[in-house]
Write an enzyme that holds these catalytic residues in place. Structure first.
Site, short mmCIF file in Angstrom:
data_model
loop_
_atom_site.label_atom_id
_atom_site.label_comp_id
_atom_site.label_asym_id
_atom_site.label_seq_id
_atom_site.Cartn_x
_atom_site.Cartn_y
_atom_site.Cartn_z
N TYR A 178 0.85 -1.20 0.00
CA TYR A 178 0.00 0.00 0.00
C TYR A 178 0.88 1.25 0.00
CZ TYR A 178 -3.05 3.47 2.46
OH TYR A 178 -3.75 4.59 2.85
N LYS A 225 1.19 4.20 -2.70
CA LYS A 225 0.90 5.61 -2.40
C LYS A 225 2.09 6.50 -2.78
CE LYS A 225 -3.30 5.41 -0.54
NZ LYS A 225 -4.48 5.94 -1.22
N1 LIG Z 1 -8.42 6.10 7.05
C1 LIG Z 1 -7.16 6.45 7.13
O1 LIG Z 1 -6.53 6.44 8.22
C2 LIG Z 1 -6.42 6.91 5.90
C3 LIG Z 1 -5.14 7.46 6.06
C4 LIG Z 1 -4.43 7.87 4.94
C5 LIG Z 1 -5.00 7.75 3.68
N2 LIG Z 1 -6.25 7.23 3.55
C6 LIG Z 1 -6.78 7.10 2.19
O2 LIG Z 1 -8.03 7.75 2.10
C7 LIG Z 1 -8.82 7.11 1.09
C8 LIG Z 1 -10.20 6.80 1.65
O3 LIG Z 1 -10.04 5.90 2.74
P1 LIG Z 1 -11.17 5.65 3.85
O4 LIG Z 1 -10.46 5.54 5.14
O5 LIG Z 1 -12.29 6.63 3.68
O6 LIG Z 1 -11.60 4.19 3.43
P2 LIG Z 1 -13.05 3.56 3.38
O7 LIG Z 1 -12.83 2.09 3.45
O8 LIG Z 1 -13.96 4.22 4.39
O9 LIG Z 1 -13.55 3.95 1.93
C9 LIG Z 1 -12.98 3.47 0.77
C10 LIG Z 1 -14.08 3.33 -0.27
O10 LIG Z 1 -13.46 2.88 -1.49
C11 LIG Z 1 -14.32 1.91 -2.06
N3 LIG Z 1 -13.55 1.04 -2.93
C12 LIG Z 1 -12.68 0.05 -2.58
N4 LIG Z 1 -12.21 -0.57 -3.65
C13 LIG Z 1 -12.78 0.04 -4.74
C14 LIG Z 1 -12.70 -0.16 -6.14
N5 LIG Z 1 -11.92 -1.13 -6.65
N6 LIG Z 1 -13.42 0.63 -6.94
C15 LIG Z 1 -14.23 1.60 -6.44
N7 LIG Z 1 -14.35 1.84 -5.11
C16 LIG Z 1 -13.63 1.06 -4.27
C17 LIG Z 1 -14.91 1.16 -0.88
O11 LIG Z 1 -16.11 0.47 -1.24
C18 LIG Z 1 -15.14 2.30 0.11
O12 LIG Z 1 -16.44 2.85 -0.01
C19 LIG Z 1 -8.02 5.89 0.64
O13 LIG Z 1 -7.33 6.18 -0.54
C20 LIG Z 1 -7.06 5.66 1.78
O14 LIG Z 1 -5.89 5.01 1.37
C21 LIG Z 1 -6.98 6.80 4.62
#
Ligand SMILES: NC(=O)c1ccc[n+]([C@@H]2O[C@H](COP(=O)([O-])OP(=O)(O)OC[C@H]3O[C@@H](n4cnc5c(N)ncnc54)[C@H](O)[C@@H]3O)[C@@H](O)[C@H]2O)c1
Length: 257
Positions: free
Chosen positions: A147, A151
């Site tokens: 991951y 990123k």
């Molecule tokens: N939560 C954290 O701590 C965090 C930290 C840094 C970065 N991020 C990034 O933020 C973004 C959102 O994360 P989040 O925490 O809201 O996650 P989340 O799991 O709440 O949401 C992710 C969404 O992406 C959708 N998804 C997954 N695979 C998919 C695909 N192949 N096609 C279309 N949709 C798809 C899922 O159904 C889900 O609704 C991500 O890119 C994640 O890497 C999150």
């Protein structure tokens, strides 16, 4: 014609917050997600059907992404693409298989390329912008290696896009969140209910990030206020990557930290 923002992973916690924020300066927001039921529920909770539209699309699938772009064309003039869909699968190199490495790479890096190529003609028409949701994991080592490497690639893709598409007036920026309390943490919070409390000690501001914090940064980068900003990564991490007060205390032997 309507201005449109596309938010991939729009049903997730951060995606929903971004969709809400972008609705302030776009006529319509398209919530693109693998989980149509969750996307429909998110769109409904956010507001009227003419402003928030849900669409099922696997952003790692080229045919799905092409169909998504076609739908977007019928909904408005695409001014903003937010590549937000993402998830982390393997926790360590020793637990990573070739297949799980590819899965992390496809979702967290390749999908942003597919989405950009699919909607770039529309972004050229509006001189719009792209915001990629990266992570502090793309900047330093915090586990989840495949991951993190994806990123880091996404951050370089952000700069590559900025340089190649600047001549079309298209800007490309990234946001790198630290820990955000979302459903993506459910398994870790189940394993350790104190995980967020324990994480806080590493954050200069003494708290983790809220989805709204990420959404505000995206809103800024996608807006005319950021008209001269392209190719950057904006950490939204409550100071995590700035450094550690605990280490500063040890190294300086000063109680000022
Ligand atoms: N939560 C954290 O701590 C965090 C930290 C840094 C970065 N991020 C990034 O933020 C973004 C959102 O994360 P989040 O925490 O809201 O996650 P989340 O799991 O709440 O949401 C992710 C969404 O992406 C959708 N998804 C997954 N695979 C998919 C695909 N192949 N096609 C279309 N949709 C798809 C899922 O159904 C889900 O609704 C991500 O890119 C994640 O890497 C999150």
């Amino acid at each position: 014609m309507n201005t449109l923002a596309i938010v991939t992973g729009g049903a997730g916690d951060i995606g929903r917050a971004i969709a809400a924020r972008l609705s302030a300066d776009h006529d319509r927001v398209l919530l693109v997600d693998l989980d149509l039921e969750a996307a429909n529920a998110a769109a409904k909770a956010l507001g009227p059907a003419e402003r928030f539209v849900a669409l099922r699309c696997d952003v790692t699938d080229e045919a799905d992404v092409a169909a998504m772009a076609e739908s977007a064309r019928g909904l408005g003039r695409v001014r903003t693409l937010v590549n937000n869909a993402g998830a982390a699968f393997s926790v360590s190199l020793q637990s990573t298989t070739a297949e799980s490495w590819r899965r992390d790479t496809q979702l967290n890096s390749e999908a942003a390329f597919l989405c950009l190529r699919a909607v770039e003609d529309m972004l050229k028409e509006t001189r719009g912008s792209v915001v990629n949701i990266a992570s502090v994991n793309g900047l330093q080592v915090f586990g989840h290696p495949a991951y993190s490497a994806a990123k880091a690639a996404l951050l370089h893709f952000t700069r590559l896009t900025a340089v190649e598409y600047g001549r079309f007036g298209i800007r490309s920026n990234a946001v790198a969140p630290g820990t955000v309390r979302t459903q993506a943490w459910n398994a870790r919070a189940d394993a350790n209910p104190n995980v967020f409390e324990e994480a806080k000690r590493w954050y200069a501001l003494g708290r983790v990030v809220d989805p709204k914090d990420v959404a505000e940064a995206v809103g800024f980068l996608a807006s005319p206020l950021a008209a001269a900003i392209t190719g950057v990564c904006l950490p939204v991490d409550c100071g995590l990557t700035a450094g550690s007060a605990e280490l500063a205390r040890t190294f300086s032997q000063s109680d000022d930290y």
